[in-house]
Design a protein around this motif. Structure first.
Motif, mmCIF file in Angstrom:
data_model
loop_
_atom_site.group_PDB
_atom_site.id
_atom_site.type_symbol
_atom_site.label_atom_id
_atom_site.label_comp_id
_atom_site.label_asym_id
_atom_site.label_seq_id
_atom_site.Cartn_x
_atom_site.Cartn_y
_atom_site.Cartn_z
ATOM 1 N N LEU A 1 0.853 -1.194 0.000
ATOM 2 C CA LEU A 1 0.000 0.000 0.000
ATOM 3 C C LEU A 1 0.883 1.236 0.000
ATOM 4 C CD1 LEU A 1 -2.678 -1.198 2.561
ATOM 5 C CD2 LEU A 1 -2.844 -1.174 0.076
ATOM 6 N N SER A 2 0.357 2.359 -0.419
ATOM 7 C CA SER A 2 1.166 3.570 -0.511
ATOM 8 C C SER A 2 0.344 4.806 -0.217
ATOM 9 C CB SER A 2 1.799 3.681 -1.901
ATOM 10 O OG SER A 2 0.789 3.776 -2.881
ATOM 11 N N MET A 3 1.063 5.879 0.051
ATOM 12 C CA MET A 3 0.448 7.176 0.294
ATOM 13 C C MET A 3 0.387 7.950 -1.029
ATOM 14 S SD MET A 3 -0.166 7.120 3.493
ATOM 15 C CE MET A 3 -0.635 8.804 3.705
ATOM 16 N N PRO A 4 -0.406 9.019 -1.086
ATOM 17 C CA PRO A 4 -0.416 9.855 -2.292
ATOM 18 C C PRO A 4 0.973 10.441 -2.552
ATOM 19 C CG PRO A 4 -2.268 10.400 -0.873
ATOM 20 C CD PRO A 4 -1.377 9.475 -0.092
ATOM 21 N N ASP A 5 1.273 10.686 -3.814
ATOM 22 C CA ASP A 5 2.548 11.282 -4.189
ATOM 23 C C ASP A 5 2.632 12.668 -3.558
ATOM 24 O OD1 ASP A 5 4.169 13.162 -5.958
ATOM 25 O OD2 ASP A 5 4.730 11.190 -6.769
ATOM 26 N N PRO A 6 3.690 12.955 -2.777
ATOM 27 C CA PRO A 6 3.762 14.255 -2.099
ATOM 28 C C PRO A 6 3.884 15.440 -3.056
ATOM 29 C CG PRO A 6 5.738 12.943 -1.657
ATOM 30 C CD PRO A 6 4.804 12.089 -2.440
ATOM 31 N N ALA A 7 4.459 15.235 -4.231
ATOM 32 C CA ALA A 7 4.637 16.343 -5.174
ATOM 33 C C ALA A 7 3.353 16.678 -5.925
ATOM 34 C CB ALA A 7 5.749 16.006 -6.175
ATOM 35 N N THR A 8 2.596 15.644 -6.287
ATOM 36 C CA THR A 8 1.402 15.874 -7.114
ATOM 37 C C THR A 8 0.091 15.687 -6.363
ATOM 38 O OG1 THR A 8 1.258 13.566 -7.821
ATOM 39 C CG2 THR A 8 2.647 15.040 -9.144
ATOM 40 N N GLY A 9 0.134 14.958 -5.255
ATOM 41 C CA GLY A 9 -1.094 14.640 -4.524
ATOM 42 C C GLY A 9 -1.849 13.470 -5.125
ATOM 43 N N PHE A 10 -1.328 12.904 -6.222
ATOM 44 C CA PHE A 10 -2.001 11.792 -6.896
ATOM 45 C C PHE A 10 -1.958 10.536 -6.027
ATOM 46 C CE2 PHE A 10 -1.873 8.047 -9.686
ATOM 47 C CZ PHE A 10 -3.101 8.183 -10.305
ATOM 48 N N ALA A 11 -3.099 9.918 -5.825
ATOM 49 C CA ALA A 11 -3.197 8.668 -5.065
ATOM 50 C C ALA A 11 -3.464 7.540 -6.047
ATOM 51 C CB ALA A 11 -4.309 8.751 -4.030
ATOM 52 N N ARG A 12 -2.492 6.676 -6.235
ATOM 53 C CA ARG A 12 -2.687 5.535 -7.121
ATOM 54 C C ARG A 12 -3.396 4.425 -6.363
ATOM 55 N NH1 ARG A 12 0.618 1.263 -6.905
ATOM 56 N NH2 ARG A 12 2.359 1.308 -5.459
ATOM 57 N N VAL A 13 -3.910 3.459 -7.105
ATOM 58 C CA VAL A 13 -4.601 2.319 -6.499
ATOM 59 C C VAL A 13 -3.687 1.100 -6.612
ATOM 60 C CG1 VAL A 13 -6.637 0.846 -6.557
ATOM 61 C CG2 VAL A 13 -6.849 3.270 -7.123
ATOM 62 N N PRO A 14 -2.992 0.753 -5.530
ATOM 63 C CA PRO A 14 -2.129 -0.420 -5.551
ATOM 64 C C PRO A 14 -2.939 -1.700 -5.794
ATOM 65 C CG PRO A 14 -1.639 0.952 -3.652
ATOM 66 C CD PRO A 14 -2.902 1.469 -4.264
ATOM 67 N N GLU A 15 -2.292 -2.721 -6.326
ATOM 68 C CA GLU A 15 -2.963 -3.987 -6.652
ATOM 69 C C GLU A 15 -3.659 -4.617 -5.451
ATOM 70 O OE1 GLU A 15 -0.240 -6.710 -8.492
ATOM 71 O OE2 GLU A 15 0.264 -5.299 -10.092
ATOM 72 N N ARG A 16 -3.155 -4.367 -4.276
ATOM 73 C CA ARG A 16 -3.701 -4.989 -3.072
ATOM 74 C C ARG A 16 -5.062 -4.414 -2.649
ATOM 75 N NH1 ARG A 16 -1.634 -4.620 2.432
ATOM 76 N NH2 ARG A 16 -2.614 -6.378 3.456
ATOM 77 N N VAL A 17 -5.349 -3.191 -3.045
ATOM 78 C CA VAL A 17 -6.575 -2.528 -2.597
ATOM 79 C C VAL A 17 -7.839 -3.267 -3.041
ATOM 80 C CG1 VAL A 17 -7.942 -0.409 -2.705
ATOM 81 C CG2 VAL A 17 -5.477 -0.285 -2.308
ATOM 82 N N PRO A 18 -8.002 -3.627 -4.323
ATOM 83 C CA PRO A 18 -9.230 -4.341 -4.692
ATOM 84 C C PRO A 18 -9.366 -5.690 -3.990
ATOM 85 C CG PRO A 18 -7.803 -4.072 -6.614
ATOM 86 C CD PRO A 18 -7.180 -3.331 -5.484
#
Length: 102
Positions: free
Chosen positions: A20-37
């Motif tokens: 799992l990961s946090m949103p990118d600090p530079a862009t604020g973009f939150a990706r959806v890691p494979e584990r989330v679904p």
């Protein structure tokens, strides 16, 4: 990081942070890691980034028709500052919700 899975009518469950990961600090973009679904028990295309900001991201199942999830509404409101009205069907969180905080 702290990751908590909120399932309707169950106590919150701490989940391991691996994958799992946090949103990118530079862009604020939150990706959806494979584990989330997998954690939300849904197809990857149904994962919705419900809310994100510095230090948190909340995932839910897009357009879920499941039972209301009051514990998730409290948790997401606490990290995001956005209140949910349990009387307003448009703001009620339903189904599984994953909250990742850093």
């Amino acid at each position: 990081m702290h990751d908590t899975l909120y399932l309707p009518q169950q106590p919150p469950q701490a989940v391991p942070v691996e994958g799992l990961s946090m949103p990118d600090p530079a862009t604020g973009f939150a990706r959806v890691p494979e584990r989330v679904p997998v954690l939300l028990d849904c197809a990857p295309e149904l994962v919705d980034v419900l809310a994100s900001g510095p230090g948190y991201v909340a995932y839910s199942v897009f357009d879920c028709e499941g039972p209301a999830n009051p514990a998730a509404m409290v948790a997401v409101a606490a990290v995001s500052g956005v209140a949910f009205d349990s009387e307003d069907e448009d703001t009620v969180l339903r189904g599984a919700v994953l909250v990742v905080t850093g």
